[in-house]
Structure formats: C-alpha cells, structure tokens
Design an enzyme around this catalytic site. Structure first.
Site, PDB file in Angstrom:
ATOM      1  N   GLY B 152       0.824  -1.195   0.000  1.00  0.00           N
ATOM      2  CA  GLY B 152       0.000   0.000   0.000  1.00  0.00           C
ATOM      3  C   GLY B 152       0.866   1.256   0.000  1.00  0.00           C
ATOM      4  O   GLY B 152       2.073   1.201   0.264  1.00  0.00           O
ATOM      5  N   CYS B 153       0.241   2.384  -0.307  1.00  0.00           N
ATOM      6  CA  CYS B 153       1.000   3.627  -0.409  1.00  0.00           C
ATOM      7  C   CYS B 153       1.508   4.071   0.962  1.00  0.00           C
ATOM      8  O   CYS B 153       2.704   4.321   1.142  1.00  0.00           O
ATOM      9  CB  CYS B 153       0.159   4.711  -1.067  1.00  0.00           C
ATOM     10  SG  CYS B 153      -1.464   4.982  -0.320  1.00  0.00           S
ATOM     11  N   TYR B 154       0.610   4.165   1.922  1.00  0.00           N
ATOM     12  CA  TYR B 154       1.059   4.566   3.257  1.00  0.00           C
ATOM     13  C   TYR B 154       2.093   3.592   3.814  1.00  0.00           C
ATOM     14  O   TYR B 154       3.109   4.018   4.377  1.00  0.00           O
ATOM     15  CB  TYR B 154      -0.129   4.659   4.216  1.00  0.00           C
ATOM     16  CG  TYR B 154      -1.043   5.838   4.002  1.00  0.00           C
ATOM     17  CD1 TYR B 154      -0.567   7.143   4.088  1.00  0.00           C
ATOM     18  CD2 TYR B 154      -2.396   5.660   3.754  1.00  0.00           C
ATOM     19  CE1 TYR B 154      -1.420   8.233   3.922  1.00  0.00           C
ATOM     20  CE2 TYR B 154      -3.257   6.741   3.583  1.00  0.00           C
ATOM     21  CZ  TYR B 154      -2.764   8.030   3.668  1.00  0.00           C
ATOM     22  OH  TYR B 154      -3.605   9.092   3.511  1.00  0.00           O
TER      23      TYR B 154
END
Lengths: 349, 349, 349, 349
Positions: B152-154
């Site tokens: 995921g990005c985070y």
C-alpha cells in the site's frame, strides 16, 4: 449610539493586520484611526487590500506608538517579534490598551522567550502584567487587562484541543505529541521564494521540527493545566491552502479513561463557549468547516489497541488564530458581548 | 531486441492503473496487451486518459483473468480489495505472474485481513506463497515469486522511513506514532461527493482515525523487523494536492542513541538503494521533490528535550506508492535492472 | 557511443533553467558542463533543486560566456531580457551554438523589440542571423543555425494554434483575439509578493492587457503566414496552477469555410508532427493532458451563429513553452531525432 | 422587532442552496422554515453543511411547494432546470413569492429556452410575469414581482461588465466576444468524475464552446440595451479554484470613443450602486478581491492598436452570481435596504 471605539493597527498590511481591518471595518461601533505599515507607508490602504476598496480612504502611516496612544482606545500590534516590546511603556499603557499579536508578551519566563526567539526582550518588566489572551482560559483577567498577549495560531488550536484533558488528568502529558498542519497565510506576506505559489502548491512538508517557537507557548499553558512542567513534541507542517490549521494530537490515556469520560470533559468545558464546537462522535474536524469564522471544532477518537487518544482541532489561523481572537479580546476589554463582530458563519466552499 | 514482456492491466482506468499504463507505454521492452476496465469497457483508452491520446489505440476490455493468463507474461491487478483474490488460481499462476496492487495478499494472517477489510478472503491458500513486494526488504524473494503483493501507499512510505530504526533497535516500537498526509489521488477515481474539487480544496482533515486498513500492514512488516509484535498509532490525513505522501513518525529513542547512530543506520540501509534518498542533515523531505518519480526521500531530527526521534519520509503515492513500485517488482520478476523505465527525475514545479 | 554533447546553462536556477537541467540530466548523450546562476553562485545545484539531489554534484557558477564558449558545444541562456544580447559575439558564435530562451533575438525589427521591451538592444547585428526556434515552422533553418531564438511560451501555444488557419486563409487575421491562461511558473522564481501562494491561489486575473510583450512576437509570425502585417488582441491571464497554458482564440471565418476545411488544414499541418496533437471533434484541449510533456493539443469549434471559429491550444509552458522546445531545437542543431529526450508521456493527475 | 420573513429553500444542499442558508442564518429578520433536499431528505442540515453545525437543528425535507406556499413568505428554488417551472402555479404565487435560481423564467422567448435547454417548459404562461432579477437593471420591477428569475452566474458578471457600453452605444455589439473563467463551485455538488479534485486541479479548459446555455440569457439582456438583437460569442472556462468568475470581454469601439467616455459611462451607471465597484485606471479586477462578498469589480482597457476595448469583471459566483443576488432580490421584494445581510467584506486571502 455610544462613542465608537477608536482602534489603531500597527502592522496593518500583513495578513493578520488585513484580517483585523476587515473585521473592524464591518463594525458600526469601531473606528480604525490608524493603519500602520512600514512597507506601504503613504499608500492607500484600499489599493493594497483591494477587497476593502471604497470602504476606507485611509492612507498607511508608520509606527508612532506615542502619537497612537493619544488617538486610540486600543492599539493592535500585528508586527514581527520584538517591535511591540520596544514600543510599550507605562506612559503608553496609561493612555491606551494594547493587544499584541506578536509573541513578545506571551511567555512569562523571559529566559525561555529569549532562548527560543533569539532576541533580547526590551521591556521584560511588562511581561508579568500582560494577560495571555485566550478567553476560554483567561476571560476574567482579560477584561481587566491593559496589555493582552494574543496567542499564537498553533498554540490557540493546540491548547483548546488538549487543555481540558490535561487539566482533568485524562491523558498523560508526558506522552503528548502535537502534529499540526497549517495553511500558507500563517507564513506571512513577506516576499520569500519559499512561499511562492509554485514552491508551496502540490507539496507538503514539516518545518521547524523540534525547534518551532510556538512550542514553549503551548507548554506553558498546558503546564498550568497539569500543575507541573509539561514538555511536548510539536511539529508544524505547511499545507497548500490559504487558511486553516488542523491539530492532530496523540497522548496515552490515564488508566480506565473511557470515551465517555473525554466527551464529558469536552462538553463541560465548551458547551458554554461560543467559539468552540465539540463535534458529534465519529466526525473529524476539517478546516473547511471553520474557514472565515472564529470557530474551533474539536473532537477525538480513542484507539483501544494502543490506549492512546487522538485529539483533533480545526481552526482558521487568521481568525481564531490571530485577528478574530484579537477582536474577541477587544470585546472583552470594552465590556462588549464576546461575539460582537464575530458572528460570521464559516464560508464554504 | 528480446521478446517484449506482455503485460495485462486489470483495473487500468483507476489512477494507479493509469499510471501503470503511462509507465509501461514509455518502454520499448514491454507491450500492454490488455487494458481491463469495468467502468469504461469498450471505450478507447486514449479517450479516457487523454494524456495517452495517440499513444495507444487500445479499447478497454473487461476482467477475464483466464484469457489474460494465456496472453500475458504478467498481470497487474489495480482493483478493489477482493477482486484479485477471487481471480487467482493455480491454473492462472502456472501460466502468468501476478502483481496485485490491492491488499488481498499483503497480510499473512488471514484473520487480520478479514477483520480490517470486512471481507471473506476467497483464496487464502495463496497468501503464504505471495511475496510482499517491497524490494528494499524482499528483493531476493520477489525475484522468485509468481504472486507479488504490491504494498500500500502509506505502508511503503511508513516502512521505508521507520523500518531500519526498528530493526536496529534504535527506537522503541511501542511508542511509534505515524501521522501521514496524502494527496487526493490516493482516494481513487470514483465519483464521490467527498472527493469533489470544492470539498477537498482549501481543507485538511484526518480520516480513518484508529481504523485505517493500512495499519496492520505496517505493523506486520515492522514486527518482522522488531522480532516481536508491534502495535502502532497510524493517522492518515487528506491534503489538497494531487500526488504525494508525507509521513511524520514519532518514537522514543532507545537509551544513548545519538543523531550519528540514526544517520549511520539510514545510510547503511539505503546508500546502495536506487530509490531511497537520505537527505542531508537539517533538510526535511517535501513531496514536491519526489513528484512523478519513484524516489522516497527520508530524514530525521532528534528532539533532545523529549528524547524522541521525528522521522520523515516523502514519496509519490502513485509511483513508489503504487505503479512505480509495481514496475520495480516487474523488473525484478523478469531479471531486469531494477530501475528500468523508472529513471524519471521528479517534476518540479 | 558518440561523444556527449557538452551543454552549458546560463540562468539554471529559474524555472525554465531547472526544467532544462532536469531534461538534460536524463540523457546519456548530453553532459551539463555549466550550471550558471547569479542568485545561487557557489551553491550546490542539487540543494537548490532538490528533485535533482544525488543526480549531480555540480556547484553553480556565474555567467562567463567567454569561458563557456570554449567548454560547451551549446549554451542555453534562460535569463532576463538583454543578458544574452549583451554576451553574444562573433567570437562566441564561432566557438559554440546558443539557444536563447529570452526574447532578445525573437523579433526581427529591432525598433519593435526596443519599443515593447523598453531596453536598447546591445547586439542588433545578430538579430538577422538568429533563427526563430519554432521547429514546426522553421525546422530546416534551425538545423543550420548558430543562434536560435527560442520562442516565448504564449507565442508557441498561440502560433501553433492559429498559424495554419491564417496561412491557409481560413480566418480573417484582423479579427483575431487571443485570450490566454497561464499557470504561475510562467511568472518566474523571483521573490515577489504578487506571486506568493496566498496572492495567486483561489484567484484569477488578466494582466498586461493590451501591452504584453509577447504580442509583437505572435504578430510577427502570423504576419509571415498572412503575407501582410497582422495586428491582434492578446490578453494573458494568471491561473492558480503550477504549469500549463491554454489559448482560446477567436476569429471570423472567411466566406464558406466549413468545419471540415479547418480540420483538414490542421491535419495537413500536424499529422506528421511529433509534438502537436489534433484532438478528435468535440474534445477541448485541457492543460492536464499535456503536463510534463512536450505536446501541444489543439482543436476548434465553429460557432455557426456568429461565423467565428474558436481555436484552442493547450501546452506545458515549461516544456514546449520553454525548456522542452529548447531541447527540441538542440536536437535539430546536432542532427538528432527531434524527440530525443522528449518522449515523456504527460503526467496525470 | 418586526415579524421575521419566513423563507423556504428548495434545493438547499447544493452549493447555491448552502450559500443561501448561510446568508439567511446570519440574519435576525429572516427565519428559514424549510430546508428542501431530495438527496439528503431526513438528514440534519448541520451534518451536511457542517459549517452550520449548531446553528440550526433543522432536518431536510422534500419538495412540497404547496405546503411551502402556506408556510413561507418567500421560496427560493435552487434546483435543476425544469423543477421550479413544474411547481409554480397561480395558487402558489397568490400565497408566496418565488425567487427562482434556475433558468426557468429568465428567458422571455420560450422557444429559445426550449432550444437551448432541451426541455419542454411546463408553465410558460408565467414567463411573462417573471422579472429578471438583476437589480442594477430592473430594481423597480423586482420590487413589485411575485416571481423573480434570479440571473445566472455568467450572465450577471457579463451583463454588468458590458451592458452600459452597449446601451450607450460605445461598442459595436456585433463584435462582442466574452471569454469567461469560473471556479468549480459553479459546476454544482453532484458526484461526477469530471469534478473530482484530481481532474480539475492543475488544469484549465474551455467547455460548452459555442453552446453554453447562458449565451441566450446574456444576449437577451444586451439586446434590450442595444435596442436590437445581439448575438455574441461566449466561452466559459473551468479554473481550479472554489469560487469566482472573471469575465474578459472584447468589442470594437464605436468611432472616436475614448477612454474617458467609457470611464464616464461606467461611473454614471455604477457610482450609485452598492455592489458594483469601478476600479481605478490600470487596475484589473481579480476574483480574490470579491470572494465571499456580493461585489462585482469592473474595469477596462482600450487597445489603441486594434481599437478594441477589453472589458473585465470579477465576481463571486455563489454570491452576486447566485445566493447573494437572490438575497438582494428578497430585500427588494420586502422593502428592505438592498444590502441587508450582504455587507460582508471580501475574504482575503
């Protein structure tokens, strides 16, 4: 109608000064008698802030506090650190009231002020007399003051978000971390490359990490609440928007503190307050819902896995964080209803 | 020239899918054989993403993984949670490689996945085989994988910022708080009122407080580093900008850890990495300096007063946070230099 | 591999100069031998444009054209008006090629230049030799040039949008009105209050009305097309975005000109061009679809009620409007494929 | 205090409806008795527009004009085209006044309305009675009206900018070209991909070229001024900002018309107007200087080379372009000072 309050503004062409002028020009009971500005002296105020074109014919003057003390019932100083402190004197304060939007009189310990601001305080004698102008904490003292230290933008939002829980002992102040996000108007109207549109737009950054000057101001007020010295982590961030501050604060809960306990304390402190809105459960504060108003929206969420509380506050940095709060303080100084001239509903979108 | 890699994209019309197409279309060694899209089926891809007008004549198809497994050497799934998991099978994996940009195979404990994502996992048997596609941690395993769970990005930004210090025992993982700020493209291209221009512009908010689904993903990877379960506080915020994630993480230092210790660890981990830049002392990461690139910029500051470290990372959420990383993983899967097609210098302003 | 082209940049720390560096640093066949900057002399280039951190260790130098003429095969001058003109000489041009991004050599009539730019031209003798560097009009002459006058941003977008219809006599040039909209990077990186984030954000204005310096440049090129002097109305506007120019042009159609006539002419001129895309009927150019690329998207709509054509063009002002076009010109000067180093697909979102 | 004006809002949850609520909630002399909303029926108004949290406990109702006619002294319809027309009747108008913010009653020629809006007008009989609610043109008729057709946003700004010069014969109306730029709130609050943050931000486009529905509305009013039919070119553009419309209009000057002639006419028309500000020579209108207010700023520049006038107007599309003007009309209908509740000074920054 009563005599109008005569107000002078030193530093009227910065963003906070402009917001002050905007708020005061809308009032029937106030007259702005002085638009001070070093940068724009002798220029028409309505040509600098064209939103106020045709609303005033005033021309900017410079910073003559002595003259101003005779002309004005109240003087707002929206100027860089050190200037107000260099202008204040017993003679001035005997003739007019001062609401200082700079940091000069916010911190009681002059050593702390000098250490964080890296300047010598030229009139430390008046620090003791100055009242920290956060009406939700110091309403009665403000009413009696001659010299009001208008709080900083980050401290206003941070303290209003966190103070009740510190004071009531629901969180451990030693674990407190405040991560704040601010719109760009907080950086002022000076011509700096870092604040150009293309430098700020489409970007996000932390700045002043572990060294921002608002840190000791927040700590001092929270220490009063805690009854002992409080040291916090405070990190401001720059966000590509004009106005608004969002505070996200983290702290470990004291033993057995529940969601209901926190909610109860917030309501106990703020239900009677005009300008603090405790949001319904599950609704996070957003800066868009307070823009252009003097409101602070607060709420919280408990993380049961870490037993930390996430406390959130949103505010317009130029209103409750600067000029709006200054007007609120002026209202208190002159015995007016606190929300006089501050009834603006937030502008959206 | 060698045979081109044949790539299929399921979910090609979301922002991550569009970024994938943009990256792959610029390569001579890759051919996109399938632009999958439920919403835009039968429409020309270059009419939906007009930046790619005239670069492809392809028409969007729907999601036929079986057919795709025969056509493509690698399939990217940039789709909502649950879809990839419902399409994967031994038969498919025996014919093609899958790089899944959804969360379906990121979390090893299926109970945790199901609890946070509130869906039943339809193909839990493949979770064990899937490799968490963060090359800086798992480079060698990725090279051998059939099924890559693209992070995921985070999590990508958080883990790269924090992991080395957890692994090397410089910070106390139980005190770790991650306050993240993201541009709006992270919210996807769905037509929702909350993501309209006027709702997001000039505002800032936290969301998913104490409940965001990327939390367990971050925790799992940090737990590997710590050698024991780690539980963190994670709060994402929405920022009015298109791209970019900024992570500000707070953690208490272990005894006697110095500035030099942290710097040394960062450099030890990242000096050999193409896509992680450790910034010079005193320079805070900013999302503008990584936009449009696969870089993550990291740095830190120690707060001597609280003995906490403030760790910061900045990244483009669609690049290193999604499509760029997926391409990096594809390069590893096919034995190519890791930065093939990823040499873009960040676009500024 | 062949010898690298040695390139020097005078004015490398403005936005156009930064974009040039970004484009050239991505190439294997070019070496930047000089980063000139008056404002940032002796500072590391990668500390000023941190997007290029770790990509160059170069330190900014000042503007020594004489020295540079010996070191560089080509010198880019991305500097204020008048500077390049003051540095050019037969001696310099005998040793290196110059691509001037300022206006000094764009206008053939030195009187016109001096009237609009309010400066004396210090080297008017070279105006005749200079080639106006719009490859779509002057490709063959550019290949032979020693001194290329790289077009202005507004002129590039305006001319490419309008020129074919003027040249082919489809519109009446005397009725031509060009209403242009530009992102803020066009205003440069100078520290001016007017370009601060809060002054530009959430606002829109016209500027330089009936007096903008790009007017005579557009007129000159259109006059060549018309075969007689053309005088136009040109109004630029500032738009709160980083990059992008949108041109909306209005002109009365010549008798009997049809939609098909215009479309045919656009395609005749541009189908063979790499960087001009004629959009499908009914699709309006948008700056987002060209950002970060060297493309210009054009299209038009006939208003049958007024018998006017509305011509539209969109472009990235720092790419095709400045640095991208300069690189395109460099490619021509050195006999390279015109799109070398310019294959970036527009970045969206 | 007198009896409060009872106001109902149909379509209270669109942006114009929200702005109406915001304006009316700040007044002591108005009570909002109905918050109509199809999309948010039965939800608390203060939970949808959280800026008004705690200011009203009202719950949204649906669109029952019959019931509303009995409850309200005035009904605002801020709804899609066709709805108000389907609800109006003699019975309704005999009981309440209607201020329609849609286009249903703006255009006197029902054929024109039906041709541009592509809908059958269900109550064309009332078109004749309806008064076009632009107070600067029709103040006296508005005072007597039962049904006010509140002007469109683009028409308001365009007409106020252009009308005096058309009426006084200073410009040739057949040459009139209006190039308008609008913030995104003008596109409404519907959940459409085209209006998502990432689609609009960092971009600029024309739309509705040669076909926008506000064209005939502008033409009709200018025709009254010209005393003969006027056909114009009108092109709207979408700008990445929340609020604001900027109109740039071009027209050929009639013989011998001078700068002074135009200035004199503007002043003759607008010096007595509260909400139109003629700016000083050389100062271009900017939307930032009118945001949040009911002002329109106008100015012009003559281009002596082309003998065209460039006329400029700036306005807040939700205020003077919608809700502010509706309130201005309400004030006229009820015999109140025209600026009651509309004294907001523009918010900057």
């Amino acid at each position: 109608m009563n005599k109008k309050i005569k107000a002078g503004i030193i530093g009227s062409t910065g963003y906070a000064g402009g917001e002050l002028a905007r708020l005061l020009l809308q009032r029937d009971d106030v007259e702005i008698v002085w638009y001070g500005s070093k940068s724009y002296a002798d220029q028409k105020y309505g040509s600098i802030y064209q939103n106020m074109y045709q609303m005033t014919d005033a021309v900017c003057g410079n910073e003559d506090m002595e003259a101003l003390a005779d002309m004005a019932d109240v003087v707002f100083t929206a100027t860089p650190q050190g200037l107000c402190a260099s202008l204040v004197s017993e003679s001035v304060l005997s003739r007019t009231k001062i609401i200082d939007l700079s940091a000069d009189f916010r911190i009681k310990d002059v050593e702390v002020y000098q250490a964080w601001y890296k300047i010598q305080h030229p009139s430390a004698d008046f620090i003791k007399e100055a009242v920290y102008g956060l009406p939700e904490l110091n309403r009665e003292s403000i009413k009696q003051a001659r010299l009001v230290a208008n709080p900083g933008c980050y401290p206003t939002c941070s303290i209003l978000t966190v103070y009740p829980l510190v004071k009531e002992g629901l969180i451990d102040p030693d674990t407190l971390i405040i991560d704040a996000k601010s719109g760009v108007s907080g950086a002022g109207r000076g011509a700096k490359v870092d604040n150009l549109y293309c430098e700020v737009n489409e970007s996000c950054k932390a700045y002043g990490v572990a060294s921002h000057r608002h840190t000791p101001e927040i700590e001092e007020q929270l220490s009063y609440g805690a009854g002992r010295p409080v040291t916090i982590s405070f990190t401001p961030h720059l966000i590509p928007m004009n106005r608004g501050i969002l505070v996200t604060a983290y702290a470990s809960l004291k033993k057995d503190v529940s969601d209901a306990d926190i909610r109860e304390v917030y309501h106990a402190y703020y239900d009677k307050e005009t300008f603090v809105r405790v949001l319904p459960e599950g609704v996070c504060p957003q800066t868009r819902w307070v823009e252009g108003s003097n409101y602070v929206d607060v709420n919280f969420k408990i993380d049961p896995r870490t037993r930390r509380a996430v406390l959130m506050g949103a505010m317009d940095n130029l209103m409750k964080g600067a000029a709006g709060q200054a007007v609120q303080n002026m209202n208190l100084l002159f015995g007016l209803p606190e929300n006089t001239g501050l009834k603006q509903i937030p502008l959206f979108p």
